[in-house]
Design a protein around this motif. Structure first.
Motif, short mmCIF file in Angstrom:
data_model
loop_
_atom_site.label_atom_id
_atom_site.label_comp_id
_atom_site.label_asym_id
_atom_site.label_seq_id
_atom_site.Cartn_x
_atom_site.Cartn_y
_atom_site.Cartn_z
N THR A 9 0.82 -1.20 0.00
CA THR A 9 0.00 0.00 0.00
C THR A 9 0.87 1.26 0.00
OG1 THR A 9 -1.71 1.23 1.20
CG2 THR A 9 -0.13 -0.01 2.53
N ARG A 10 0.33 2.34 -0.57
CA ARG A 10 1.03 3.62 -0.56
C ARG A 10 0.56 4.50 0.59
NH1 ARG A 10 -0.38 5.68 -6.41
NH2 ARG A 10 -2.36 4.71 -5.81
N TYR A 11 -0.39 4.00 1.36
CA TYR A 11 -1.00 4.80 2.42
C TYR A 11 -0.05 4.92 3.61
CZ TYR A 11 -4.91 6.57 5.25
OH TYR A 11 -5.74 7.35 6.02
N GLU A 12 0.17 6.13 4.06
CA GLU A 12 1.13 6.37 5.14
C GLU A 12 0.47 6.94 6.40
OE1 GLU A 12 4.10 8.92 3.54
OE2 GLU A 12 4.95 7.39 2.21
N GLU A 13 -0.80 7.34 6.30
CA GLU A 13 -1.46 7.94 7.45
C GLU A 13 -1.89 6.87 8.46
OE1 GLU A 13 -1.47 11.19 7.61
OE2 GLU A 13 -0.58 11.32 5.61
N GLU A 14 -2.24 7.33 9.65
CA GLU A 14 -2.70 6.40 10.68
C GLU A 14 -4.11 5.90 10.33
OE1 GLU A 14 -3.61 6.34 15.50
OE2 GLU A 14 -2.60 8.06 14.57
N ARG A 15 -4.31 4.60 10.42
CA ARG A 15 -5.62 4.03 10.13
C ARG A 15 -6.58 4.36 11.26
NH1 ARG A 15 -5.01 -1.14 6.74
NH2 ARG A 15 -2.88 -1.04 5.99
N ARG A 16 -7.85 4.49 10.90
CA ARG A 16 -8.84 4.71 11.96
C ARG A 16 -9.10 3.39 12.67
NH1 ARG A 16 -14.88 5.36 9.46
NH2 ARG A 16 -15.07 3.25 8.61
N THR A 17 -9.30 3.44 13.95
CA THR A 17 -9.46 2.21 14.74
C THR A 17 -10.67 2.32 15.66
OG1 THR A 17 -7.94 3.05 16.43
CG2 THR A 17 -7.01 1.65 14.70
N PHE A 18 -11.31 1.19 15.89
CA PHE A 18 -12.46 1.08 16.78
C PHE A 18 -12.28 -0.16 17.65
CE2 PHE A 18 -13.83 3.12 12.90
CZ PHE A 18 -14.64 4.17 13.32
N GLU A 19 -12.84 -0.13 18.82
CA GLU A 19 -12.85 -1.32 19.67
C GLU A 19 -14.01 -2.23 19.24
OE1 GLU A 19 -10.81 -2.45 22.03
OE2 GLU A 19 -9.48 -0.77 21.58
N PRO A 20 -13.80 -3.54 19.17
CA PRO A 20 -14.92 -4.45 18.86
C PRO A 20 -16.02 -4.31 19.90
CG PRO A 20 -12.81 -5.59 18.73
CD PRO A 20 -12.54 -4.26 19.36
N ILE A 21 -17.27 -4.30 19.45
CA ILE A 21 -18.39 -4.16 20.38
C ILE A 21 -19.46 -5.22 20.08
CG2 ILE A 21 -18.05 -1.68 20.72
CD1 ILE A 21 -20.38 -1.21 18.76
N ASP A 22 -20.28 -5.51 21.07
CA ASP A 22 -21.42 -6.39 20.88
C ASP A 22 -22.63 -5.55 20.51
OD1 ASP A 22 -19.89 -8.56 21.62
OD2 ASP A 22 -20.44 -8.42 23.73
N ILE A 23 -23.26 -5.84 19.35
CA ILE A 23 -24.47 -5.11 18.98
C ILE A 23 -25.70 -6.01 19.08
CG2 ILE A 23 -23.28 -3.45 17.51
CD1 ILE A 23 -24.14 -5.09 15.10
N GLY A 24 -25.52 -7.10 19.77
CA GLY A 24 -26.58 -8.06 20.05
C GLY A 24 -25.98 -9.16 20.88
#
Length: 334
Positions: A133-148
């Motif tokens: 990949t050519r992408y150098e920026e920080e990736r967005r991140t989320f914590e796994p959650i229970d939606i059910g």
């Protein structure tokens, strides 16, 4: 009926058919990939741009080419239309860019992802992606959650295809999740203090093309290629009861709806069939599930060969190769 030419192969389809549906009628390698389109879900398609094709001639009445690549899943075919998919270098180059955009924030966690082995994005990246990949920026991140109580959401892997929201809209009348925020802050989430608990919520897992929505009852139990898929059914008052049992020995590790060759569910199943009947005695087993030979799930998977289907596949491939050779000869002559 109208006639459409796709990569040199002419097919006849009803008026109102999209280019993608026309290509699927032909089958084989010329079918564009689709990450957001789902034939059984209304209004799906037009978001991921994976299925872009070149229209070299708009119709018999107006043979001018369309100036830009168009999404085949929402573009209607016209009589006399000429479409270029895998025979057009610009289409293949664009798909590399689409893969790169889809993977900008997608984590490289295939080794621990339950979707590995049956992931549409994994297949798409393998066929059209780049090695780095050519992408150098920080990736967005989320914590796994229970939606059910039985669904885990990994927003890091989500590509915002909207399939899960369409399932909830069209199968139930009490959708409590959707896409929140805009732009690079957009995410799938539930509304405040709401949990997904409707009787068809498990279908969100089946339609998700990546590992963003996973079955908590199956997570980390086994790699999908170590399981044996079996077609089975039961008398269910809520749904068709036609499912796939993913087994290991006599144990049923998970139950899913049946998908066609394009990974789409035609008959959605209820949560009772999916979660409450994980015992072989509850089901009438029809036999081994047909798995495409190119899939890793085909490892150690044996079934009787359908000679008629095999003959049709070979004939279709020979016809496609003959069309490519004819195009090459015409190009050289010109």
């Amino acid at each position: 009926m109208i006639k459409v030419t796709i990569d040199g192969i002419v097919t006849e389809v009803p008026e109102g058919t999209t280019i993608l549906q026309a290509a699927r009628q032909i089958g084989g390698e010329i079918v564009p990939p689709a990450m957001c389109y789902y034939s059984t879900l209304k209004n799906s398609g037009g978001k991921c741009r994976a299925c872009l094709v070149k229209v070299a001639a708009g119709s018999a009445k107006d043979p001018r080419p369309m100036p830009k690549l168009v999404p085949s899943c929402i573009t209607m075919a016209q009589d006399g239309m000429v479409v270029e998919n895998i025979t057009n270098p610009s289409v293949l180059e664009t798909r590399k860019g689409v893969v790169e955009f889809l993977l900008l924030n997608h984590p490289l966690d295939c080794p621990i992802c339950d979707q590995a082995g049956e992931c549409d994005l994994q297949n798409f990246a393998y066929e059209h992606g780049m090695s780095k990949t050519r992408y150098e920026e920080e990736r967005r991140t989320f914590e796994p959650i229970d939606i059910g109580d039985k669904i885990k959401l990994h927003m890091n892997r989500c590509i915002l295809c909207y399939r899960c929201t369409y399932v909830a809209d069209q199968l139930t009348d009490n959708r409590v999740h959707g896409v929140l925020n805009r732009g690079d802050h957009a995410e799938i989430s539930t509304y405040i203090e709401k949990a997904i608990d409707n009787d068809y919520s498990g279908n969100m897992i089946d339609v998700c093309p990546v590992g963003a929505l996973t079955d908590k009852t199956f997570r980390f139990k086994s790699r999908v290629w170590f399981t044996k898929p079996l077609d089975a059914h039961r008398d269910c008052p809520k749904c068709s009861g036609k499912v796939v049992l993913w087994t290991k020995g006599e144990d049923v590790l998970r139950v899913t709806a049946r998908k066609d060759q394009y990974g789409e569910v035609k008959e959605f199943i209820c949560n009772e069939c999916r979660y409450d009947h994980k015992d072989m005695k509850h089901w009438v087993v029809e036999g081994p599930r047909h798995i495409d030979r190119g899939s890793v799930i085909a490892q150690n998977h044996y079934e009787k060969i359908d000679l008629l289907k095999l003959k049709q596949d070979v004939e279709r491939q020979l016809k496609f190769q003959a069309g490519k050779q004819l195009d090459a000869n015409n190009t050289l002559s010109a």
